[in-house]
Design a protein around this motif. Structure first.
Motif, PDB file in Angstrom:
ATOM      1  N   PRO A   1      43.633  37.524  31.134  1.00 17.53           N
ATOM      2  CA  PRO A   1      44.093  36.363  31.900  1.00 17.53           C
ATOM      3  C   PRO A   1      45.583  36.453  32.199  1.00 17.53           C
ATOM      4  O   PRO A   1      46.402  36.610  31.292  1.00 17.53           O
ATOM      5  CB  PRO A   1      43.776  35.188  30.981  1.00 17.53           C
ATOM      6  N   GLY A   2      45.903  36.403  33.467  1.00 18.94           N
ATOM      7  CA  GLY A   2      47.289  36.503  33.884  1.00 18.94           C
ATOM      8  C   GLY A   2      47.834  37.903  33.909  1.00 18.94           C
ATOM      9  O   GLY A   2      48.912  38.153  34.443  1.00 18.94           O
ATOM     10  N   GLY A   3      47.085  38.850  33.334  1.00 15.84           N
ATOM     11  CA  GLY A   3      47.604  40.215  33.280  1.00 15.84           C
ATOM     12  C   GLY A   3      47.109  41.096  34.395  1.00 15.84           C
ATOM     13  O   GLY A   3      47.721  42.117  34.714  1.00 15.84           O
ATOM     14  N   GLY A   4      45.965  40.707  34.970  1.00 18.83           N
ATOM     15  CA  GLY A   4      45.400  41.534  36.011  1.00 18.83           C
ATOM     16  C   GLY A   4      46.014  41.283  37.367  1.00 18.83           C
ATOM     17  O   GLY A   4      46.767  40.330  37.563  1.00 18.83           O
ATOM     18  N   ALA A   5      45.680  42.147  38.309  1.00 22.50           N
ATOM     19  CA  ALA A   5      46.133  41.972  39.680  1.00 22.50           C
ATOM     20  C   ALA A   5      45.508  40.713  40.259  1.00 22.50           C
ATOM     21  O   ALA A   5      44.448  40.270  39.827  1.00 22.50           O
ATOM     22  CB  ALA A   5      45.746  43.185  40.510  1.00 22.50           C
ATOM     23  N   ASP A   6      46.189  40.134  41.217  1.00 18.52           N
ATOM     24  CA  ASP A   6      45.684  38.906  41.803  1.00 18.52           C
ATOM     25  C   ASP A   6      44.447  39.141  42.657  1.00 18.52           C
ATOM     26  O   ASP A   6      43.677  38.228  42.872  1.00 18.52           O
ATOM     27  CB  ASP A   6      46.783  38.221  42.614  1.00 18.52           C
ATOM     28  N   GLY A   7      44.259  40.332  43.152  1.00 15.84           N
ATOM     29  CA  GLY A   7      43.088  40.626  43.952  1.00 15.84           C
ATOM     30  C   GLY A   7      42.466  41.930  43.504  1.00 15.84           C
ATOM     31  O   GLY A   7      43.161  42.872  43.125  1.00 15.84           O
ATOM     32  N   LEU A   8      41.146  41.986  43.529  1.00 14.13           N
ATOM     33  CA  LEU A   8      40.452  43.212  43.155  1.00 14.13           C
ATOM     34  C   LEU A   8      40.517  44.209  44.301  1.00 14.13           C
ATOM     35  O   LEU A   8      40.483  43.833  45.466  1.00 14.13           O
ATOM     36  CB  LEU A   8      38.994  42.913  42.813  1.00 14.13           C
TER      37      LEU A   8
ATOM     38  N   ASP B   1      43.767  45.904  34.644  1.00 13.07           N
ATOM     39  CA  ASP B   1      43.973  44.964  33.542  1.00 13.07           C
ATOM     40  C   ASP B   1      43.127  43.726  33.806  1.00 13.07           C
ATOM     41  O   ASP B   1      43.193  43.153  34.886  1.00 13.07           O
ATOM     42  CB  ASP B   1      45.460  44.606  33.466  1.00 13.07           C
ATOM     43  N   VAL B   2      42.333  43.332  32.838  1.00 15.62           N
ATOM     44  CA  VAL B   2      41.425  42.204  33.050  1.00 15.62           C
ATOM     45  C   VAL B   2      41.823  40.967  32.262  1.00 15.62           C
ATOM     46  O   VAL B   2      41.120  39.972  32.268  1.00 15.62           O
ATOM     47  CB  VAL B   2      39.966  42.595  32.701  1.00 15.62           C
TER      48      VAL B   2
END
Lengths: 114, 113
Positions: A95-102, A92-93
């Motif tokens: 804002p605020g929806g993606g994981a905190d780290g890639l 999930d990309v």
């Protein structure tokens, strides 16, 4: 984050089109596919991002079939300078929806020969 | 516009020492993430900071710590250095937490003797 599988290495020649395929069988509805390029001793660089069908920019195209369980990064007419490691990431990309780290795998080491 | 800048570019330390690495994000970016990349592997997530608070942490020991300043720059600290800490340390910024793409600096190459 969906797990991805891509070839460890690929070889090609200058002027050829190169296609790198990434498998992501567990991709979620909100996930996008993002590709990064990394040269030795440099940080990864964003190449392209897509959700479905086809995305094209000035350096690459990204093809995503309807089931979204795989994707293909296409590099047209490669040159020696395209020799690099290419990473496929799925998540999930928003804002605020993606994981905190890639989460990076080992990537695909693309070697272009003259 | 300037990209993500990291300092120093190279650093040599000995086992047991402490090190501080610095990162300046792209102007306007409020989220900073740190990654460790050992030779032959992809970057591994260490920390994410957003609005000066830790928002995510990877699987790294407590010897690793970080902070983010009011101007959104960040520092990564590593204590009691081990040989295995030798790596390229990458900083990435993005406008908000969890957002892609992230923009990476060219890293700090840390060598432990």
């Amino acid at each position: 984050l969906a797990k991805t599988t891509q070839p460890i290495s690929m070889d090609s020649y200058e002027g050829q089109e190169v296609n790198i395929t990434c498998s992501h069988n567990n991709i979620a509805t909100n996930d996008y596919i993002t590709w990064y390029q990394q040269f030795p001793s440099q940080g990864p660089r964003f190449i392209i991002q897509g959700y479905k069908t086809k995305v094209t920019n000035e350096v690459a195209s990204l093809f995503i079939p309807a089931d979204r369980k795989s994707s293909t990064l296409s590099l047209p007419r490669v040159s020696l300078s395209d020799t690099a490691v290419y990473y496929c990431l799925v998540g999930d990309v928003s804002p605020g929806g993606g994981a905190d780290g890639l989460t990076f795998g080992k990537g695909t080491h693309l070697i272009i020969q003259p | 516009d300037a990209g993500v800048t990291q300092s120093p570019t190279h650093l040599i330390k000995t086992r047991g020492q402490q090190v501080t690495l610095r990162c300046s994000p792209i102007s306007g970016h409020k989220s900073v993430s740190w990654y460790q990349q050992v030779l032959g592997q992809g970057p591994q997530f260490i920390f994410q900071y957003y609005e000066k608070e830790e928002r995510g942490r990877g699987n790294f020991p407590d010897r690793f710590s970080a902070r983010q300043f009011p101007n959104y720059s960040s520092e990564l600290n590593v204590n009691a250095l081990l040989l295995g800490d030798s790596a390229l340390y990458l900083c990435a910024s993005s406008p908000q937490r969890g957002y892609q793409p992230q923009h990476f600096g060219d890293g700090t190459r840390l060598s432990i003797l």
